[in-house]
Design a protein around this motif. Structure first.
Motif, PDB file in Angstrom:
ATOM      1  N   VAL A   6      -0.248  -9.409  -6.689  1.00  0.00           N
ATOM      2  CA  VAL A   6       0.507 -10.561  -6.224  1.00  0.00           C
ATOM      3  C   VAL A   6       0.535 -11.645  -7.297  1.00  0.00           C
ATOM      4  N   LYS A   7      -0.478 -11.570  -8.137  1.00  0.00           N
ATOM      5  CA  LYS A   7      -0.622 -12.552  -9.211  1.00  0.00           C
ATOM      6  C   LYS A   7       0.671 -12.671 -10.020  1.00  0.00           C
ATOM      7  N   ASP A   8       1.167 -13.897 -10.132  1.00  0.00           N
ATOM      8  CA  ASP A   8       2.373 -14.083 -10.918  1.00  0.00           C
ATOM      9  C   ASP A   8       2.007 -14.357 -12.371  1.00  0.00           C
ATOM     10  N   THR A   9       2.680 -13.682 -13.260  1.00  0.00           N
ATOM     11  CA  THR A   9       2.442 -13.948 -14.672  1.00  0.00           C
ATOM     12  C   THR A   9       3.673 -14.632 -15.206  1.00  0.00           C
ATOM     13  N   SER A  10       3.664 -14.901 -16.499  1.00  0.00           N
ATOM     14  CA  SER A  10       4.784 -15.658 -17.044  1.00  0.00           C
ATOM     15  C   SER A  10       5.889 -14.753 -17.569  1.00  0.00           C
ATOM     16  N   ILE A  11       5.735 -13.420 -17.422  1.00  0.00           N
ATOM     17  CA  ILE A  11       6.783 -12.552 -17.967  1.00  0.00           C
ATOM     18  C   ILE A  11       7.967 -12.539 -17.010  1.00  0.00           C
ATOM     19  N   GLY A  37      17.116  -4.194 -23.463  1.00  0.00           N
ATOM     20  CA  GLY A  37      16.711  -5.268 -24.356  1.00  0.00           C
ATOM     21  C   GLY A  37      15.712  -6.226 -23.718  1.00  0.00           C
ATOM     22  N   THR A  38      15.791  -6.370 -22.395  1.00  0.00           N
ATOM     23  CA  THR A  38      14.909  -7.305 -21.708  1.00  0.00           C
ATOM     24  C   THR A  38      14.056  -6.559 -20.687  1.00  0.00           C
ATOM     25  N   VAL A  39      13.065  -7.279 -20.164  1.00  0.00           N
ATOM     26  CA  VAL A  39      12.220  -6.694 -19.136  1.00  0.00           C
ATOM     27  C   VAL A  39      13.075  -6.305 -17.926  1.00  0.00           C
ATOM     28  N   GLY A  40      14.060  -7.129 -17.631  1.00  0.00           N
ATOM     29  CA  GLY A  40      14.968  -6.826 -16.521  1.00  0.00           C
ATOM     30  C   GLY A  40      15.759  -5.550 -16.765  1.00  0.00           C
ATOM     31  N   ASP A  41      16.243  -5.388 -18.005  1.00  0.00           N
ATOM     32  CA  ASP A  41      16.951  -4.148 -18.344  1.00  0.00           C
ATOM     33  C   ASP A  41      16.027  -2.956 -18.134  1.00  0.00           C
ATOM     34  N   LEU A  42      14.775  -3.142 -18.555  1.00  0.00           N
ATOM     35  CA  LEU A  42      13.827  -2.035 -18.478  1.00  0.00           C
ATOM     36  C   LEU A  42      13.640  -1.577 -17.030  1.00  0.00           C
ATOM     37  N   VAL A 169       7.757   5.783 -21.536  1.00  0.00           N
ATOM     38  CA  VAL A 169       8.739   5.038 -20.739  1.00  0.00           C
ATOM     39  C   VAL A 169       8.144   4.692 -19.369  1.00  0.00           C
ATOM     40  N   SER A 170       7.512   5.678 -18.734  1.00  0.00           N
ATOM     41  CA  SER A 170       6.905   5.430 -17.420  1.00  0.00           C
ATOM     42  C   SER A 170       5.861   4.331 -17.488  1.00  0.00           C
ATOM     43  N   LYS A 171       5.015   4.430 -18.494  1.00  0.00           N
ATOM     44  CA  LYS A 171       3.928   3.466 -18.623  1.00  0.00           C
ATOM     45  C   LYS A 171       4.505   2.061 -18.844  1.00  0.00           C
ATOM     46  N   THR A 172       5.496   1.944 -19.709  1.00  0.00           N
ATOM     47  CA  THR A 172       6.066   0.630 -20.006  1.00  0.00           C
ATOM     48  C   THR A 172       6.728   0.053 -18.755  1.00  0.00           C
ATOM     49  N   ILE A 173       7.421   0.911 -18.017  1.00  0.00           N
ATOM     50  CA  ILE A 173       8.065   0.427 -16.795  1.00  0.00           C
ATOM     51  C   ILE A 173       7.019   0.007 -15.771  1.00  0.00           C
ATOM     52  N   SER A 174       5.965   0.790 -15.648  1.00  0.00           N
ATOM     53  CA  SER A 174       4.991   0.420 -14.619  1.00  0.00           C
ATOM     54  C   SER A 174       4.244  -0.848 -15.042  1.00  0.00           C
ATOM     55  N   ASP A 175       3.992  -1.034 -16.342  1.00  0.00           N
ATOM     56  CA  ASP A 175       3.439  -2.317 -16.820  1.00  0.00           C
ATOM     57  C   ASP A 175       4.369  -3.464 -16.454  1.00  0.00           C
ATOM     58  N   ALA A 176       5.643  -3.257 -16.742  1.00  0.00           N
ATOM     59  CA  ALA A 176       6.618  -4.319 -16.489  1.00  0.00           C
ATOM     60  C   ALA A 176       6.618  -4.698 -15.016  1.00  0.00           C
ATOM     61  N   LEU A 177       6.564  -3.670 -14.151  1.00  0.00           N
ATOM     62  CA  LEU A 177       6.612  -3.953 -12.716  1.00  0.00           C
ATOM     63  C   LEU A 177       5.386  -4.717 -12.251  1.00  0.00           C
ATOM     64  N   LEU A 179       3.527  -6.717 -14.171  1.00  0.00           N
ATOM     65  CA  LEU A 179       3.333  -7.998 -14.851  1.00  0.00           C
ATOM     66  C   LEU A 179       4.463  -8.990 -14.623  1.00  0.00           C
ATOM     67  N   ILE A 180       5.597  -8.499 -14.139  1.00  0.00           N
ATOM     68  CA  ILE A 180       6.757  -9.382 -14.057  1.00  0.00           C
ATOM     69  C   ILE A 180       6.524 -10.510 -13.038  1.00  0.00           C
ATOM     70  N   ASP A 181       7.020 -11.668 -13.367  1.00  0.00           N
ATOM     71  CA  ASP A 181       7.015 -12.789 -12.434  1.00  0.00           C
ATOM     72  C   ASP A 181       8.046 -12.459 -11.358  1.00  0.00           C
ATOM     73  N   ARG A 182       7.541 -12.108 -10.183  1.00  0.00           N
ATOM     74  CA  ARG A 182       8.449 -11.554  -9.171  1.00  0.00           C
ATOM     75  C   ARG A 182       9.487 -12.563  -8.697  1.00  0.00           C
ATOM     76  N   GLY A 183       9.134 -13.824  -8.856  1.00  0.00           N
ATOM     77  CA  GLY A 183      10.099 -14.861  -8.487  1.00  0.00           C
ATOM     78  C   GLY A 183      11.299 -14.905  -9.423  1.00  0.00           C
ATOM     79  N   SER A 184      11.168 -14.277 -10.592  1.00  0.00           N
ATOM     80  CA  SER A 184      12.276 -14.343 -11.552  1.00  0.00           C
ATOM     81  C   SER A 184      13.259 -13.192 -11.372  1.00  0.00           C
ATOM     82  N   ILE A 185      12.949 -12.271 -10.476  1.00  0.00           N
ATOM     83  CA  ILE A 185      13.869 -11.145 -10.246  1.00  0.00           C
ATOM     84  C   ILE A 185      15.076 -11.662  -9.467  1.00  0.00           C
ATOM     85  N   PRO A 186      16.274 -11.567 -10.019  1.00  0.00           N
ATOM     86  CA  PRO A 186      17.435 -12.107  -9.323  1.00  0.00           C
ATOM     87  C   PRO A 186      17.698 -11.376  -8.007  1.00  0.00           C
TER      88      PRO A 186
END
Ligand code: ADP
Ligand code: MG
Length: 713
Positions: A6-11, A37-42, A169-177, A179-186
């Protein structure tokens, strides 16, 4: 869905990929080749299928040709041996619950020895081969299965690019998911609409698509994304229509198109004449700029109609842009039309990406100063803004890419005048679809083929017919005909796996191996060479110049057989082609098969299309059945719509249209969902024309068509 911290990070969603741990500029460059190109794209890079690892089999039940999942207990201590050439081999045995034993081996990975100890339970994913010495699994993927938490049943499989393996690819995507600041997901889909359609939120959907607990979750996530895309598209369409209605059209007076049509060398069909009248009346009404769709089957003669429209605009003193989706097609149009228009006194020029920079500069200058009246080129080049001096009509060929038409119209506005727009659809747009999407747009339909065509005879066979097909190729070429062989992919892909949720999964699973174009090319070359039959190859990864060379060799008869991927799908005209063989026909959508088949039967000789498929899948069988029963593009389009839904007509965020199977499931937004989205967006734009209450939706719409930015300001 895995519970994300639940922890929000700055990514943030729009942060560059390099903000993720372990992603440096090198890795980011590899990802950018996937368009990421971006975490969102990923996290928008969705799995193309799922490994069904939850479907655990006994060793005795494994198909040696298909990777599958086994739960095994390590039963001997791993030992590493040195092989010749400095290689190492690590081996141990493991047993399933029935006591059946397999040898697990890994090459050149000495550290793996320490990973496994006797008594541990592991879930292995790999092919179980039957060797002389017993069962053998080499280099399987492995997960500890006695570690407490149950293992996820489905493991996503991503499309990859050289240098990026699946695990990375899997690892990077699961990291992104995580670490992402969930409030920034459009969240472009307003809550009331999500509730009404029972779809999850964007945040939930991203989790479900990458780490599903079941295929039901995958389906839910896909429903969300389908609704999102339908909504963004609907809003764009709505915004576009509002703008068009506000635009001032280029002034034109009616002129007869006969000077042009007299030069064509054939009489127009009734449908062509009617369409020209409709276009002319739109362009000369003086009320609003034309946005007309010209919908007609392959070979129905859309080009002649477009040429007549162009002539009317030119005669009125305006410039015309004719845009084709590919270089090859732009050249073909240019070859056919430039002489015609020059004879009528209108300077015509070609503008494509493969031209030399100096040539392009000269053509651009000519278009800008108005000397060149008619410009034929690729979409990318003709939609550059401020290209034309006095643009009156933009024609987009072989398209249902609505984004392109918007760009073409608004990119070419001059002095407050919005050019007329004519879009020619690549495939007939199903009537039901047309009613929904183009309810208030005008459509001209070419429902009559030029005289003298014999319908292509279509057969469906399995691969046991290969020998007979080779004889058929020999016979057709001996008669002076040419043969297209269409393959579903360019080169050999990964090994087959027990996948679910992919385009060849579900009831179409186990359709066997796919025939790559390169392999088919070398096979046919060796088989046919002795008969003096020359074989060519064309695919999307070749350079434009190589593609052109292969196409013209085939057109001129230098090669008589052309092995290709779907690059030949659009528009290429070789009247001598009398036979098309589609390999792994189950991989193609109906609209695509119809479009492909349109490449034969363009001359006088009787033509054939053979669909080769070993698939037992019900949906695939139905599709191929439709193809053998009818040549009517509208009927096929209607059947396609019924089978797969309208999702394929929706653009991706770059405005292009999805290919069948490229984004499984999401393409099957059903008609009712699209209708819902259209109704919702109409109501929304009515009460909030600038989308102030839906900022994320507004942002997505602007991203899809940057021209919308102006309209929404
Ligand atoms: P499409 O609608 O698929 O773009 P084209 O415009 O390329 O079709 O036309 C297919 C072929 O039919 C071309 O070779 C064209 O010259 C020819 N053609 C078009 N209209 C007629 C007609 N009225 N009579 C005879 N041939 C025609
Ligand atoms: Mg055409």
């Amino acid at each position: 869905m895995k519970t994300q911290p639940v922890k929000d990070t700055s990514i943030r969603f729009d942060a560059p990929l390099t903000s993720l741990p372990g992603v440096g500029s090198k890795r980011a460059a590899l990802f950018s080749r996937l368009g990421v190109g971006t975490v969102g794209d990923l996290i928008s890079h969705f799995p193309r299928a799922y490994q069904n690892r939850g479907n655990v089999r006994l060793l005795s039940d494994c198909d040696p040709d298909v990777a599958c999942s086994c739960l095994l207990t390590v039963s001997s201590v791993p030992r590493t041996a040195k092989l010749r050439g400095g290689m190492t081999l690590t081996k141990f045995t493991a047993v399933d619950e029935t006591g059946r034993r397999a040898t697990i081996c890994f090459f050149n990975n000495r550290f793996i020895e320490k990973t496994f100890s006797v008594g541990q339970l592991w879930r292995f994913w790999g092919r179980v081969r039957r060797e002389r010495t017993g069962l053998m699994i080499s280099s399987p993927l492995h997960e500890r299965a006695d570690g407490g938490a149950p293992l996820p049943p489905l493991t996503p499989v991503y499309s990859l690019t050289a240098g990026l393996n699946g695990q990375l690819v899997s690892k990077t995507i699961s990291d992104a998911l995580s670490l992402i600041d969930r409030g920034s997901i459009p969240e472009p889909v307003p809550e009331e609409l999500r509730k009404k359609e029972s779809v999850p939120s964007a945040r939930e959907a991203y989790g479900m698509i990458h780490a599903p607990r079941s295929m039901d979750e995958v389906a839910l996530a896909r429903r969300y994304f389908a609704l999102r895309d339908a909504l963004v598209f609907s809003v764009s369409l709505g915004v576009h229509r509002r703008m068009i209605k506000k635009g001032t059209p280029p002034a034109m007076k009616p002129v007869p198109a006969d000077p042009l049509t007299d030069l064509l060398g054939f009489g127009l069909t009734g449908a062509q004449k009617r369409s020209i009248r409709e276009i002319s009346s739109d362009m000369t009404s003086g009320r609003v700029p034309m946005t007309r769709l010209l919908s007609g089957d392959v070979g129905s003669g859309k080009t002649a109609v477009a040429a007549a429209a162009a002539y009317i605009a030119l005669k009125n003193g305006w410039q015309v842009g004719l845009m084709a989706p590919t270089d090859i097609l732009a050249r073909q149009h240019y070859a056919k039309l430039s002489g015609l228009f020059r004879r009528l006194g209108f300077e015509t020029a070609l503008l494509t990406g493969s031209m030399r920079e100096s040539e392009k500069t000269a053509v651009r200058a000519g278009i800008a100063n108005g000397k060149i009246k008619m410009a034929i080129g690729t979409h990318a080049l003709l939609t550059e803004s401020t290209l034309f001096k006095k643009p009156g009509l933009m024609i987009a060929d072989e398209q249902h890419r609505f984004g392109v038409s918007q760009r073409a119209v608004f990119g070419n506005e001059r002095q407050g005048i919005t050019p007329h727009m004519l879009v020619m659809s690549a495939t007939p747009i199903p009537r039901t679809m047309g009613l929904v999407m183009f309810g208030d747009l005008s459509v001209s339909t070419l429902d009559e083929l030029p005289p003298g065509r014999t319908p292509v005879r279509t057969f469906c066979v399995d691969s046991s017919y290969t020998g007979r097909l080779i004889s058929f190729i020999r016979k057709q070429t001996a008669l002076g005909g040419r043969v297209y062989i269409v393959c579903p992919l360019i080169e050999k892909e990964e090994e087959p796996e027990d996948l679910v949720g992919g385009y060849d999964a579900g009831d179409e699973n186990g359709s066997g191996r796919l025939c790559p174009a390169e392999e088919t090319f070398s096979y046919l070359s060796s088989v046919l060479e002795s008969d003096g039959i020359k074989v060519g190859l064309v695919h999307g990864r070749m350079k434009n110049s190589e593609k052109d060379a292969a196409m013209s060799a085939f057109a001129s008869g230098e090669t008589q057989v052309l092995v290709s991927t779907t690059v030949i799908e659009v528009g290429v005209d070789v009247p001598e082609a009398t036979l098309m063989i589609v390999l792994n026909a189950e991989c193609f959508g109906l609209a695509q098969l119809h479009q492909l088949r349109g490449r034969v039967g363009r001359g006088r000789a009787e033509s054939f299309c053979v669909l080769v498929s070993d698939s037992d899948g019900q949906a695939a069988k139905e599709r191929l059945g439709v193809m053998t029963k009818t040549n009517d593009g509208f009927a096929i389009a209607e059947a396609d719509l019924a089978q797969r839904g309208p999702g394929d007509y929706l653009p991706r965020t770059d405005g292009s249209i999805r290919q069948h199977g490229e984004f499984p499931g999401v393409t099957s937004a059903d008609m009712s969902m699209l209708k819902t989205a259209l109704d919702y967006s109409a109501a929304l734009l009515e009460r909030d024309p600038r989308l102030d209450t839906a900022p994320d939706l507004r942002a997505e719409t602007e991203k899809l068509y940057s021209e919308n930015r102006r309209a929404l300001q």
